[in-house]
Structures are given as C-alpha cells and as structure tokens.
Design a protein around this motif. Structure first.
Motif, PDB file in Angstrom:
ATOM      1  N   PRO A 157      18.540  -3.389   6.790  1.00 57.27           N
ATOM      2  CA  PRO A 157      18.014  -2.400   7.741  1.00 57.27           C
ATOM      3  C   PRO A 157      18.272  -0.968   7.281  1.00 57.27           C
ATOM      4  O   PRO A 157      19.262  -0.683   6.597  1.00 57.27           O
ATOM      5  N   ILE A 158      17.374  -0.084   7.666  1.00 61.21           N
ATOM      6  CA  ILE A 158      17.532   1.345   7.390  1.00 61.21           C
ATOM      7  C   ILE A 158      17.700   2.062   8.720  1.00 61.21           C
ATOM      8  O   ILE A 158      16.806   2.045   9.570  1.00 61.21           O
ATOM      9  N   ALA A 159      18.868   2.669   8.906  1.00 58.63           N
ATOM     10  CA  ALA A 159      19.145   3.444  10.111  1.00 58.63           C
ATOM     11  C   ALA A 159      18.951   4.918   9.805  1.00 58.63           C
ATOM     12  O   ALA A 159      19.396   5.404   8.767  1.00 58.63           O
ATOM     13  N   SER A 160      18.299   5.611  10.702  1.00 66.13           N
ATOM     14  CA  SER A 160      18.103   7.043  10.540  1.00 66.13           C
ATOM     15  C   SER A 160      18.695   7.777  11.731  1.00 66.13           C
ATOM     16  O   SER A 160      18.439   7.430  12.882  1.00 66.13           O
ATOM     17  N   VAL A 161      19.515   8.793  11.441  1.00 61.51           N
ATOM     18  CA  VAL A 161      19.964   9.657  12.528  1.00 61.51           C
ATOM     19  C   VAL A 161      18.792  10.547  12.929  1.00 61.51           C
ATOM     20  O   VAL A 161      17.972  10.934  12.106  1.00 61.51           O
ATOM     21  N   ALA A 162      18.721  10.838  14.222  1.00 57.07           N
ATOM     22  CA  ALA A 162      17.592  11.614  14.730  1.00 57.07           C
ATOM     23  C   ALA A 162      18.050  12.442  15.932  1.00 57.07           C
ATOM     24  O   ALA A 162      19.231  12.500  16.248  1.00 57.07           O
ATOM     25  N   THR A 163      17.099  13.057  16.580  1.00 58.64           N
ATOM     26  CA  THR A 163      17.308  13.877  17.786  1.00 58.64           C
ATOM     27  C   THR A 163      18.263  15.033  17.544  1.00 58.64           C
ATOM     28  O   THR A 163      19.164  15.305  18.330  1.00 58.64           O
ATOM     29  N   GLY A 164      18.067  15.723  16.431  1.00 61.46           N
ATOM     30  CA  GLY A 164      18.864  16.914  16.166  1.00 61.46           C
ATOM     31  C   GLY A 164      20.303  16.627  15.810  1.00 61.46           C
ATOM     32  O   GLY A 164      21.192  17.404  16.153  1.00 61.46           O
TER      33      GLY A 164
ATOM     34  N   LYS B 194       9.813  13.649  18.514  1.00 61.47           N
ATOM     35  CA  LYS B 194       8.958  13.666  17.322  1.00 61.47           C
ATOM     36  C   LYS B 194       9.735  13.203  16.090  1.00 61.47           C
ATOM     37  O   LYS B 194       9.183  12.521  15.224  1.00 61.47           O
ATOM     38  N   GLU B 195      11.012  13.558  16.014  1.00 62.26           N
ATOM     39  CA  GLU B 195      11.813  13.134  14.866  1.00 62.26           C
ATOM     40  C   GLU B 195      11.984  11.618  14.853  1.00 62.26           C
ATOM     41  O   GLU B 195      11.968  10.993  13.796  1.00 62.26           O
ATOM     42  N   ILE B 196      12.141  11.019  16.041  1.00 59.46           N
ATOM     43  CA  ILE B 196      12.234   9.560  16.123  1.00 59.46           C
ATOM     44  C   ILE B 196      10.963   8.926  15.586  1.00 59.46           C
ATOM     45  O   ILE B 196      10.996   8.007  14.757  1.00 59.46           O
ATOM     46  N   SER B 197       9.817   9.412  16.051  1.00 53.86           N
ATOM     47  CA  SER B 197       8.534   8.849  15.624  1.00 53.86           C
ATOM     48  C   SER B 197       8.329   9.020  14.127  1.00 53.86           C
ATOM     49  O   SER B 197       7.826   8.116  13.452  1.00 53.86           O
ATOM     50  N   MET B 198       8.731  10.167  13.595  1.00 53.30           N
ATOM     51  CA  MET B 198       8.580  10.413  12.166  1.00 53.30           C
ATOM     52  C   MET B 198       9.429   9.439  11.356  1.00 53.30           C
ATOM     53  O   MET B 198       8.962   8.856  10.369  1.00 53.30           O
ATOM     54  N   ALA B 199      10.700   9.249  11.766  1.00 53.04           N
ATOM     55  CA  ALA B 199      11.599   8.358  11.037  1.00 53.04           C
ATOM     56  C   ALA B 199      11.076   6.923  11.046  1.00 53.04           C
ATOM     57  O   ALA B 199      11.123   6.227  10.030  1.00 53.04           O
TER      58      ALA B 199
ATOM     59  N   LYS C   8      16.397   6.987  27.897  1.00 54.27           N
ATOM     60  CA  LYS C   8      15.305   6.058  28.203  1.00 54.27           C
ATOM     61  C   LYS C   8      14.030   6.472  27.474  1.00 54.27           C
ATOM     62  O   LYS C   8      13.280   5.617  26.965  1.00 54.27           O
ATOM     63  N   ALA C   9      13.766   7.761  27.388  1.00 51.71           N
ATOM     64  CA  ALA C   9      12.584   8.241  26.664  1.00 51.71           C
ATOM     65  C   ALA C   9      12.715   7.946  25.172  1.00 51.71           C
ATOM     66  O   ALA C   9      11.734   7.590  24.509  1.00 51.71           O
ATOM     67  N   CYS C  10      13.920   8.084  24.639  1.00 48.10           N
ATOM     68  CA  CYS C  10      14.150   7.751  23.226  1.00 48.10           C
ATOM     69  C   CYS C  10      13.939   6.263  22.982  1.00 48.10           C
ATOM     70  O   CYS C  10      13.380   5.859  21.959  1.00 48.10           O
TER      71      CYS C  10
END
Length: 318
Positions: free
Chosen positions: A121-128, A141-146, A176-178
C-alpha cells in the motif's frame, strides 16, 4: 484493512469521556518495564513489527531517488541471508506500507513496480500536513489528487484549533467529508496531533469523534510535534478503540508515529496491542507504526540474533 462506516455523532458519549491520568500513567509504565520477550520469541516479534511499519519519508528535501531507495527497502526490509538463517526466507516479508507526501505518490507507484512490490500500500499524508492550517476545500482537493496519483491510504490531520475549542461537531463534519472524498476503496487514517491537544481527555474525545466520523485508523501524531507517540497517549487511544468496538462492532486500527526508533520500542507497542485489544490487532490491517529509522535498529537486532554480534552501519544500508 478493516472498513469503518462510522455512525452519527453522539455528543453524550463524547462529553461523558473522562480519563484518569494517574491510572493511565501507572498502567502505561508496566508496558515499558514488565513486558518483555527474549531470544527467538523476540526475533519473531521483531519480524511482526517489520510487517506493520509504514516506512516513511516526509522531508523537505525528498527526491525521486529518496523515494526509490525507500520503496526498495520496503520490498526488502531484512537482508535475505538473515531471513534464510531464521527459516523465514520464503515468507515474502515486506513492510506494511510506504508513506510519502502527495507530490511523491507517483514516484512511489513507479518505484514499487520496479522493485516488485506493487501490492504494498501507498499512504499519502494530506490535508495540509502537518499543521492542517490550509482552507478546507484545499484539503479535500489534496486528497483527491493523491488518490488520483495512486495512493491507497490517506493520512489526514484534524484541525487542532477546533478540538481545543471543543467544537467536536465541526471536527466530526470535516473528518466525515474527508472520508467521503476517500470513497470505499481508499482507507482513511486520521492523525489527532496528540501533542497539541493538551489533555488525555481531549485525546480520548478526539479518538471517539474520529471513529464516529468513519476513520479506519486513528494515529497519534504527525511526527513533527514537540511530543509525539507516548505510551500513555497510546493506551488512551486503544481504550477508545476498544470501547468503540464493543458499542458498534466496528474495528478501527491504531498507528503510533513519531519518536519510535528502537526495536525495544516496537515490542512495547506490540505488547500494548496484545494486552489491550488482542492478537487480531497485532497485524498490519489493524496496526501500523509510522517510522523512518526504526527498521534499521530492528534489522541490527536480528543480525545480532543470527550471528551473535552487532553489524557495522554500512552492513545494513537503509
């Protein structure tokens, strides 16, 4: 990895949470002083810890080469001759995941394919990450991009200002939105930033709110705070996981991160999971350790187990 659908926010449950600090400290101390494993059992625990590591690079000077090196090590975490000597050469041991910034996800996808670890698995930190001090729309948007680049797990950070002001409803809505942005095929790991939350009661409440909002994992910290993963914080969070499971039937994973550097540390965290949640929570689908340097010390201890001597630094390259 277990999927947590979440539930409606129960403020009665959240507001009723109280943590007894002296009792937590006493219990946490036993895990560091009275729970040890030795010899072949220790080697087995260390191999299990390897499979639970989120091997991480989150530096300002990350490059394609750094990510390639990380991914190769993720696929080959322990020297093959050491695994063969322990009778584990054919078990296909890898780390639990690699963790990178969203801008490096594409590099990780390509590097894992080249190294033969496409299933990792590839985990990406997101949300600033790490502060979370960016507009919420940007975080989504960063979540969707990752995810679009190939991330299969997303590590988000909560808005600590909302938690510190007691606005748990807003914390719940943001997580919840994330979760919705991740969909059902990408797992959400929520970083509480426990070093910034002030009290263990806040840590417990944040854990409950994150799980109610649908987090598949709750994670102690970013690794960038002044105080990161500590045993009292870990005990508080896994007790919240246990209570959530008893009340809802949904299993949520746990990830300590920051400051976990030694093989002895990894065994202490595994002991916590075994004693508080059971053997099922000692596997990568429900337990991860966020670390960058831990793997080097584990491999060094396994080298000593096999050969009876410690390796020089150049014999175990990261």
């Amino acid at each position: 990895m277990a999927y947590n659908p979440g539930m409606e926010l129960d403020m009665g449950w959240v507001n009723g949470a109280v943590v007894d600090l002296p009792a937590v400290n006493r219990r946490a101390a036993t895990l560091l002083t009275k729970r040890t494993v030795k010899k072949s059992w220790q080697a087995a625990w260390l191999l299990r810890a390897v499979t639970c590591i989120d091997l991480t690079t989150l530096s300002g000077d990350d490059t394609v080469t750094n990510v390639q090196r990380l991914c190769f090590k993720a696929c080959n975490p322990i020297r093959q001759d050491l695994l063969d000597a322990m009778g584990m050469g054919d078990y296909g041991i890898t780390v639990g995941a690699v963790c990178v910034y969203s801008a490096r996800v594409k590099d990780a996808v390509q590097s894992l394919k080249q190294a033969g670890g496409a299933a990792i698995p590839i985990a990406s930190v997101a949300t600033g990450f790490p502060a979370g001090q960016v507009p919420f729309e940007t975080r989504l948007k960063e979540i969707s991009m990752a995810i679009g680049l190939g991330a299969t797990e997303i590590d988000i950070v909560i808005s600590r200002d909302l938690a510190l002001s007691g606005d748990w409803g807003k914390v719940y809505e943001e997580i919840k939105a994330c979760k919705a942005a991740c969909g059902e095929n990408v797992h959400l790991k929520t970083i509480l930033g426990t070093g910034d939350l002030g009290t263990l009661t806040n840590v417990y409440k944040a854990s409950l709110v994150a799980m109610m909002a649908g987090s598949d994992f709750i994670k102690t910290s970013t690794g960038k705070e002044g105080v990161n993963a500590t045993m009292p914080v870990g005990l508080t969070m896994v007790r919240a996981i246990r209570e959530y499971f008893h009340k809802t039937g949904f299993k949520v994973g746990f990830k300590p991160a920051g400051g976990i550097r030694t093989a002895k540390d990894s065994c202490a965290w595994l002991a916590l999971m075994k004693e508080e949640l059971g053997d099922e929570w000692m596997r990568a689908d429900l337990f991860r350790i966020g670390a960058s340097s831990l793997l080097t010390d584990i491999e060094r201890q396994l080298y000593h187990f096999v050969t009876g001597r410690y390796a020089a630094a150049h014999q175990l390259p990261m």
